[in-house]
Design a protein around this motif. Structure first.
Motif, PDB file in Angstrom:
ATOM      1  N   GLU A   1       0.828  -1.208   0.000  1.00  0.00           N
ATOM      2  CA  GLU A   1       0.000   0.000   0.000  1.00  0.00           C
ATOM      3  C   GLU A   1       0.861   1.258   0.000  1.00  0.00           C
ATOM      4  O   GLU A   1       0.544   2.251  -0.659  1.00  0.00           O
ATOM      5  CB  GLU A   1      -0.968  -0.050   1.195  1.00  0.00           C
ATOM      6  CG  GLU A   1      -1.973  -1.190   0.986  1.00  0.00           C
ATOM      7  CD  GLU A   1      -2.842  -1.499   2.200  1.00  0.00           C
ATOM      8  OE1 GLU A   1      -3.039  -0.596   3.036  1.00  0.00           O
ATOM      9  OE2 GLU A   1      -3.301  -2.638   2.307  1.00  0.00           O
TER      10      GLU A   1
ATOM     11  N   ALA B   1       2.012   1.686  -3.437  1.00  0.00           N
ATOM     12  CA  ALA B   1       0.907   2.171  -4.270  1.00  0.00           C
ATOM     13  C   ALA B   1       0.767   3.686  -4.127  1.00  0.00           C
ATOM     14  O   ALA B   1       0.518   4.404  -5.102  1.00  0.00           O
ATOM     15  CB  ALA B   1      -0.396   1.475  -3.879  1.00  0.00           C
ATOM     16  N   ASN B   2       0.956   4.186  -2.907  1.00  0.00           N
ATOM     17  CA  ASN B   2       0.888   5.635  -2.679  1.00  0.00           C
ATOM     18  C   ASN B   2       1.983   6.359  -3.452  1.00  0.00           C
ATOM     19  O   ASN B   2       1.740   7.353  -4.136  1.00  0.00           O
ATOM     20  CB  ASN B   2       1.012   5.930  -1.176  1.00  0.00           C
ATOM     21  CG  ASN B   2       0.894   7.415  -0.877  1.00  0.00           C
ATOM     22  OD1 ASN B   2       1.789   8.185  -1.196  1.00  0.00           O
ATOM     23  ND2 ASN B   2      -0.218   7.817  -0.291  1.00  0.00           N
TER      24      ASN B   2
ATOM     25  N   THR C   1      -0.234  -1.624  -8.617  1.00  0.00           N
ATOM     26  CA  THR C   1      -0.258  -1.591  -7.148  1.00  0.00           C
ATOM     27  C   THR C   1      -1.635  -1.175  -6.630  1.00  0.00           C
ATOM     28  O   THR C   1      -2.095  -1.680  -5.605  1.00  0.00           O
ATOM     29  CB  THR C   1       0.837  -0.663  -6.589  1.00  0.00           C
ATOM     30  OG1 THR C   1       0.899   0.537  -7.369  1.00  0.00           O
ATOM     31  CG2 THR C   1       2.189  -1.335  -6.617  1.00  0.00           C
ATOM     32  N   THR C   2      -2.310  -0.278  -7.339  1.00  0.00           N
ATOM     33  CA  THR C   2      -3.654   0.117  -6.896  1.00  0.00           C
ATOM     34  C   THR C   2      -4.618  -1.063  -7.049  1.00  0.00           C
ATOM     35  O   THR C   2      -5.448  -1.322  -6.176  1.00  0.00           O
ATOM     36  CB  THR C   2      -4.163   1.316  -7.717  1.00  0.00           C
ATOM     37  OG1 THR C   2      -3.190   2.346  -7.659  1.00  0.00           O
ATOM     38  CG2 THR C   2      -5.477   1.847  -7.165  1.00  0.00           C
ATOM     39  N   ARG C   3      -4.478  -1.770  -8.147  1.00  0.00           N
ATOM     40  CA  ARG C   3      -5.332  -2.948  -8.354  1.00  0.00           C
ATOM     41  C   ARG C   3      -5.082  -4.005  -7.285  1.00  0.00           C
ATOM     42  O   ARG C   3      -6.006  -4.644  -6.787  1.00  0.00           O
ATOM     43  CB  ARG C   3      -5.066  -3.510  -9.761  1.00  0.00           C
ATOM     44  CG  ARG C   3      -6.023  -4.606 -10.211  1.00  0.00           C
ATOM     45  CD  ARG C   3      -5.399  -5.983 -10.318  1.00  0.00           C
ATOM     46  NE  ARG C   3      -4.292  -6.056 -11.242  1.00  0.00           N
ATOM     47  CZ  ARG C   3      -3.202  -6.782 -10.995  1.00  0.00           C
ATOM     48  NH1 ARG C   3      -3.092  -7.462  -9.865  1.00  0.00           N
ATOM     49  NH2 ARG C   3      -2.222  -6.819 -11.855  1.00  0.00           N
TER      50      ARG C   3
ATOM     51  N   ILE D   1      -3.910   4.423  -0.035  1.00  0.00           N
ATOM     52  CA  ILE D   1      -4.197   4.585  -1.457  1.00  0.00           C
ATOM     53  C   ILE D   1      -5.693   4.469  -1.674  1.00  0.00           C
ATOM     54  O   ILE D   1      -6.366   3.761  -0.930  1.00  0.00           O
ATOM     55  CB  ILE D   1      -3.411   3.547  -2.323  1.00  0.00           C
ATOM     56  CG1 ILE D   1      -3.606   3.794  -3.809  1.00  0.00           C
ATOM     57  CG2 ILE D   1      -3.780   2.127  -1.932  1.00  0.00           C
ATOM     58  CD1 ILE D   1      -2.911   5.018  -4.340  1.00  0.00           C
TER      59      ILE D   1
ATOM     60  N   LYS E   1       1.522   2.248 -11.108  1.00  0.00           N
ATOM     61  CA  LYS E   1       0.429   2.737 -10.269  1.00  0.00           C
ATOM     62  C   LYS E   1      -0.796   1.832 -10.411  1.00  0.00           C
ATOM     63  O   LYS E   1      -1.414   1.431  -9.424  1.00  0.00           O
ATOM     64  CB  LYS E   1       0.060   4.161 -10.669  1.00  0.00           C
ATOM     65  CG  LYS E   1      -1.171   4.681  -9.956  1.00  0.00           C
ATOM     66  CD  LYS E   1      -1.777   5.860 -10.679  1.00  0.00           C
ATOM     67  CE  LYS E   1      -3.233   6.021 -10.285  1.00  0.00           C
ATOM     68  NZ  LYS E   1      -3.861   7.154 -10.917  1.00  0.00           N
ATOM     69  N   LYS E   2      -1.127   1.504 -11.654  1.00  0.00           N
ATOM     70  CA  LYS E   2      -2.330   0.684 -11.880  1.00  0.00           C
ATOM     71  C   LYS E   2      -2.189  -0.691 -11.226  1.00  0.00           C
ATOM     72  O   LYS E   2      -3.140  -1.200 -10.632  1.00  0.00           O
ATOM     73  CB  LYS E   2      -2.579   0.514 -13.384  1.00  0.00           C
ATOM     74  CG  LYS E   2      -3.197   1.737 -14.025  1.00  0.00           C
ATOM     75  CD  LYS E   2      -3.510   1.460 -15.485  1.00  0.00           C
ATOM     76  CE  LYS E   2      -4.275   2.616 -16.105  1.00  0.00           C
ATOM     77  NZ  LYS E   2      -4.444   2.433 -17.548  1.00  0.00           N
TER      78      LYS E   2
ATOM     79  N   ALA F   1       1.403   6.324  -7.211  1.00  0.00           N
ATOM     80  CA  ALA F   1       0.369   7.273  -7.642  1.00  0.00           C
ATOM     81  C   ALA F   1       0.976   8.668  -7.794  1.00  0.00           C
ATOM     82  O   ALA F   1       0.642   9.417  -8.718  1.00  0.00           O
ATOM     83  CB  ALA F   1      -0.780   7.297  -6.637  1.00  0.00           C
TER      84      ALA F   1
ATOM     85  N   HIS G   1      -7.002  -2.552  -4.202  1.00  0.00           N
ATOM     86  CA  HIS G   1      -8.454  -2.370  -4.291  1.00  0.00           C
ATOM     87  C   HIS G   1      -9.162  -3.424  -5.140  1.00  0.00           C
ATOM     88  O   HIS G   1     -10.388  -3.474  -5.177  1.00  0.00           O
ATOM     89  CB  HIS G   1      -8.769  -0.979  -4.840  1.00  0.00           C
ATOM     90  CG  HIS G   1      -8.404   0.120  -3.902  1.00  0.00           C
ATOM     91  ND1 HIS G   1      -8.871   0.186  -2.612  1.00  0.00           N
ATOM     92  CD2 HIS G   1      -7.580   1.196  -4.041  1.00  0.00           C
ATOM     93  CE1 HIS G   1      -8.373   1.253  -1.999  1.00  0.00           C
ATOM     94  NE2 HIS G   1      -7.574   1.880  -2.839  1.00  0.00           N
TER      95      HIS G   1
END
Lengths: 165, 453
Positions: B353, B356-357, B384-386, B453, B381-382, B360, B389
């Protein structure tokens, strides 16, 4: 363009700071945005004429820099820092709470036209996170109680403002 | 080794009760006396003092300031510009803010000495757009200095003239990169320029020779002009001279800014003794020692090898806490001192996480002109965000590493390195956490964990 006389005066002064007029693009965009609240297509054309540029030269600058807005925002601008140090101390919760306080999501204008909340990148005050900028002022170590207090201050200031003519 | 006391050179008056940022206060504290003495000397002597001092740039790269000045093309006949890089944007760094807000005249004095030494007739302070008060404070301070004939025409009756203007950025991180900054000052998108040929020292602002120095670096120049380059080398350690301002943020008891002699304090002393250690009931997990692009360090890991002490090579075997906070030691263990921004994470943090921050941030800030950086930062970014979330997969770590490894060395500016180093180092140091994230995400999260994130 309907700019205030003092804005026009500052524009003419700032152009003299540079040997090349184009350098005044960012300063002029700041001055126009401070005066008009946002950068309209007419403003882009006006600045281009003022600096002897093509409108595209100004437009590409507007779209590159996050601080320039192509649409009006609320009367007060709340910017919550999203980046790591603030996130580690609660930045995401602060942003959510502001959105609940004013019933709008980031990037939107609240129903009463008072507030726009943005979740922005690093505000360079990482040691006192989470930080929030409201218009030009920085607020440090913003916790839940502080969000509430700041939101109340914004609402109180709105009530005290005389109605627009 | 006992914890050394702070050595406040640049921050001597920061947070001092009764110290104000107007010129009257500065003059009462001996302000502009160093400049008066410097202006009686030959410019070349001042450059020599800075060279002798070994001063290294405080903006991130740690490049020797004297060498930077030596590279300036003085034969072209074109004007030489000096730009103060006050675009302080590297996440975790917040030192220049306090210099600008509380002691702006120190910066102006250091800038004027540097301008005089380099025969500069026009300087610009490029300050980030998010510091509107800082910009106004600087403008007011420059006007005060003009009124006292420290800035402007015929300074102190020497026939030397040099003015300073403040130029505000507009929220783009890439403007901290010196050629991007120059493009921005020319009124364009801040797309960095390719080197060669566009070395600022030769083809900088308006294609003229240009010096770009960090705020803190220029403040150090004032102190070097004051005590002399030789005496300045006595502060700090060899090749890492002077003081360093550490900006500590994140999970320590007392975050803030602390100025120490370079290399005289270890990371452990800084975090445990100076900053009060981890929050109650928590343990340190990871630290980023030099701004968010610096490679992460994992508590518990050890660094071994040989290093030069004086003329001899000696073995070293350090834990995270033992690493001296100087440019060379941090580079030796595979990370960097960078801009001095120390970001601390405790055991409540998921490294996926946190990354991911960071991802971003870099994907938002890529200027977009080089494909590996524009696309790579977005992909990282995509992914780690995926993972956080959406659906995390066991193979994500390898995928992330594959993307990150294809960016550095393939871009015009160092942003390619800056955006890939976090991903590369997080996966190298915390690979298990990335591999297991799909399984452990829900169960392993401590109660104190905040969304990142």
């Amino acid at each position: 363009m309907n700019l205030k006389p003092e804005t026009l005066q500052r524009i003419d002064e700032v152009i003299t700071h540079y040997p090349v007029k184009r350098s005044a693009t960012l300063p002029l965009l700041h001055l126009v945005q401070e005066d008009a609240g946002w950068i309209s297509p007419a403003a882009i054309e006006w600045i281009a004429r003022k600096l002897e540029l093509q409108p595209i030269n100004v437009y590409e600058v507007v779209t590159f820099y996050p601080m320039f807005r192509q649409k009006p925002i609320g009367r007060r601008h709340v910017k919550v820092c999203r980046t790591l140090s603030c996130a580690l101390t609660g930045g995401y919760r602060v942003c959510e709470q502001f959105q609940r306080e004013f019933g709008c999501r980031t990037g939107e204008v609240s129903a009463d036209g008072e507030v726009t909340i943005d979740f922005v990148e690093c505000l360079a005050s990482c040691g006192t996170g989470p930080v929030v900028m409201i218009d030009d002022d920085l607020h440090e170590r913003v916790d839940a109680a502080r969000v509430k207090a700041l939101s109340d201050e914004i609402r109180t200031a709105a009530q005290r403002r005389p109605p627009a003519p | 080794m006992p914890v050394p006391p702070q050595r406040r050179l640049i921050f001597a008056h920061v947070d001092e009760p009764g110290y104000t940022n107007d010129i009257g206060c500065y003059l009462r504290h001996g302000g502009y006396e160093v400049m008066k003495r410097a202006f009686a000397r030959k410019p070349e002597e001042l450059i020599d003092e800075v060279k002798k001092s070994g001063l290294r740039g405080r903006g991130g790269a740690g490049f020797p300031c004297g060498v930077k000045w030596t590279l300036v093309d003085r034969k072209s006949g074109k004007p030489i510009y000096l730009i103060v890089n006050a675009d302080e944007s590297e996440p975790g760094t917040f030192k220049d803010r306090y210099i600008i807000h509380q002691d702006p005249h120190q910066l102006i004095e250091g800038t004027m000495i540097s301008c005089f030494a380099n025969n500069v007739r026009q300087a610009y302070i490029y300050i980030r757009g998010e510091m509107p008060h800082g910009a106004r404070i600087l403008e007011k301070a420059i006007q005060e200095a003009r009124d006292h004939h420290f800035v402007g025409k015929n300074i102190l009756g020497t026939n030397y003239s040099c003015d300073i203007f403040v130029h505000r950025g507009a929220g783009a991180y890439i403007c901290g990169e010196e050629t991007g900054l120059i493009e921005s000052l020319e009124g364009k998108r801040a797309n960095p320029r390719i080197k060669p040929p566009y070395f600022p020292a030769v083809l900088g602002l308006y294609q003229c020779p240009t010096i770009v120095n960090n705020v803190e670096t220029l403040c150090h120049v004032k102190h070097i002009a004051d005590i002399g380059g030789e005496a300045y080398t006595k502060i700090g350690t060899p090749n890492n001279t002077g003081t360093r301002i550490f900006c500590v943020s994140g999970h320590v008891q007392r975050p803030g800014y602390y100025e120490f002699e370079c290399g005289k304090i270890t990371l452990g002393q800084l975090l445990n003794d100076v900053c009060g250690g981890p929050r109650p009931g928590r343990k340190f997990k990871a630290v980023i020692p030099g701004g968010s692009s610096a490679k992460v360090m994992r508590f518990g890991e050890r660094y071994k090898g040989k290093r030069k002490v004086g003329a001899e090579m000696v073995d070293y075997d350090w834990g995270v806490e033992d690493v001296p906070m100087d440019f060379d030691s941090l580079a030796m263990i595979g990370t960097m001192g960078g801009s001095g921004g120390v970001i601390v994470m405790d055991d409540s943090v998921s490294m996926v996480e946190a990354l991911a921050n960071i991802n971003a941030f870099y994907s938002h800030e890529s200027c977009g002109q080089c494909t590996p950086c524009r696309e790579g930062s977005l992909w990282m970014k995509k992914i780690t965000t995926r993972m956080v979330h959406g659906t995390a997969r066991a193979e994500d770590a390898a995928l992330l590493k594959g993307v990150a490894d294809q960016i550095p060395g393939r871009t015009i500016c160092a942003f390619g390195e800056a955006c890939s180093w976090p991903t590369q180092s997080f996966i190298a140091k915390f690979g298990d956490e990335f591999k297991d994230y799909h399984a452990t995400r829900q169960s392993a999260k401590p109660e104190a964990a905040l969304p990142l994130i």
